[in-house]
Design a protein around this motif. Structure first.
Motif, short mmCIF file in Angstrom:
data_model
loop_
_atom_site.label_atom_id
_atom_site.label_comp_id
_atom_site.label_asym_id
_atom_site.label_seq_id
_atom_site.Cartn_x
_atom_site.Cartn_y
_atom_site.Cartn_z
N GLU A 80 36.15 66.92 56.56
CA GLU A 80 35.86 65.88 57.74
C GLU A 80 35.13 64.42 56.94
O GLU A 80 34.73 64.25 56.08
N ASP A 81 35.94 63.40 57.15
CA ASP A 81 36.13 62.05 56.88
C ASP A 81 35.90 62.07 54.91
O ASP A 81 35.52 60.94 54.44
N GLY A 82 36.44 63.15 54.52
CA GLY A 82 36.44 63.26 53.01
C GLY A 82 36.88 62.17 52.55
O GLY A 82 36.15 61.61 50.75
N VAL A 83 37.78 61.80 53.08
CA VAL A 83 38.68 60.94 52.01
C VAL A 83 37.96 59.48 52.18
O VAL A 83 37.75 58.47 51.11
N GLU A 84 37.40 58.68 53.54
CA GLU A 84 36.97 57.70 53.84
C GLU A 84 35.07 57.54 52.88
O GLU A 84 35.00 56.84 52.31
N ARG A 85 35.00 58.47 52.84
CA ARG A 85 33.20 58.82 51.83
C ARG A 85 33.90 58.82 50.85
O ARG A 85 33.31 57.85 50.19
#
Ligand code: F6P
Length: 343
Positions: A80-85
């Motif tokens: 979850e939100d991996g790419v944003e992080r």
């Protein structure tokens, strides 16, 4: 403030990773850039986990196996939100470029980040499986083949002394490169790879043929990724959706089948992670070093979305998208070389 290159190693470890890290650090340092280790593959950018990496930290690591900056099979696209992080942590640490060293999975993430977010990444192809298209060879493969070949040599003596069939299960996941190369080098009597369907009758026929001409032992090399007629699916997968092949027991099933069908005593050896361990061969050290210098040069020049690759004897840059589009499988010509010595 000096510019900075981040560097990560993802997926299974492999001999030569430290040689790449050393080469990137040395080249970057000579150009006045800093290097930051992103620890444990993509996990290090998701969490984040960073560490400064200078010439002192990479001194003496050339012959060391494994990776001094850790690795994992973390897939930011599955979190979850991996790419944003990943994007946020990269920006917060003020990195200017990333060198991602990995196989199809790690570089697949790199290619996607570049395509979707213009992420400033360059790739280095590592895997003992040698299954990346875009490069003639990956580093780590030569070491794995050397280890498997030595194992086949050693198994010959027991096979011969006991009149046994010895089944050797080697790694390689979707492709049979390690099986074919080590099998040819070690003089295997049958070699089974995922690219060619396994037919038990052909396997036992080859073994019987040998015995009929007075050879009372046989060596069968099988790739862990082979499909066998009655092999149950182990089910368990990693974050990239790959079945954990070492838990499927291809070698065991094959060995049982050979013994039942031929009546010849059969033993099974699973080489497993031994193939990925320890010091790289000289060839892998040199290839990894050349890849590392090339990747650093691309990063310093701002030429992103590319991967260092071996073409013939030259190290060149290829598009990451091209290199990760499809797997490089064992072509029939290579299998024919192996088949010429079956039975
Ligand atoms: O991709 C390299 C490799 O060693 C494959 O040959 C093998 O199937 C897989 O990794 C094993 O992965 P792990 O170390 O996670 O069990």
């Amino acid at each position: 403030m000096a510019k900075s290159i981040g560097i990560l190693t993802g997926g299974g470890d492999c001999p030569g990773l430290n040689a790449v890290i050393r080469a990137v650090v040395r080249r970057a340092d000579a150009a006045g850039w800093d290097v930051v280790a992103v620890r444990e593959g993509w996990r290090g950018l998701v969490e984040p986990i960073f560490e400064d990496l200078g010439p002192q930290q990479v001194s003496g690591i050339l012959p060391r196996g494994g990776t001094i900056i850790g690795t994992s099979r973390t897939n930011p696209y599955k979190l979850e939100d991996g790419v944003e992080r990943v994007l946020q942590n990269f920006a917060d640490r003020e990195l200017d470029a990333l060198v991602a060293i990995g196989g199809e999975d790690t570089l697949g993430v790199a290619a996607r980040l570049y395509a979707e977010h213009a992420f400033p990444v360059v790739g280095v192809p590592k895997t003992i499986d040698n299954d990346l298209s875009g490069t003639d060879y990956t580093f780590g493969f030569d070491t794995a083949v050397s280890i498997a070949t030595e194992a086949i040599d050693r198994l010959h003596t027991t096979a011969e002394s006991h009149n046994r069939v010895m089944v050797v299960e080697v790694m390689g996941r979707h492709t049979g490169w390690i099986a074919v190369m080590s099998g040819i080098a070690g003089g295997a009597d049958v070699i089974l790879v995922p690219e060619i369907p396994v037919v038990y009758d052909e396997v036992t026929e080859a073994i019987r043929k040998r015995h009929a001409r007075g050879k009372n032992f046989s060596i069968v090399v099988v790739s862990e990724g082979c499909e066998l007629p009655d092999l149950a699916d182990a089910g368990e997968t990693d974050q990239f959706g790959h079945v954990i092949l070492s838990k499927r027991g291809v070698g065991e099933v094959l060995g049982r089948e050979i013994e039942e069908r031929t009546g010849f005593e059969t033993r099974v050896t699973v080489l497993g992670h031994i193939q990925r361990g320890g010091t790289p061969t000289a060839r892998d050290r040199v290839l990894a070093t050349r890849f590392g210098l090339k990747a650093a040069d691309l990063a310093l020049a701002g030429e992103f979305g590319q991967m260092a690759a071996l073409r013939g004897d030259d190290v060149v840059a290829v598009q990451l998208a091209e290199a990760t589009a499809q797997l490089k499988v064992v072509p029939p010509e290579w299998y024919d070389v192996a088949r010429a010595f079956f039975g």
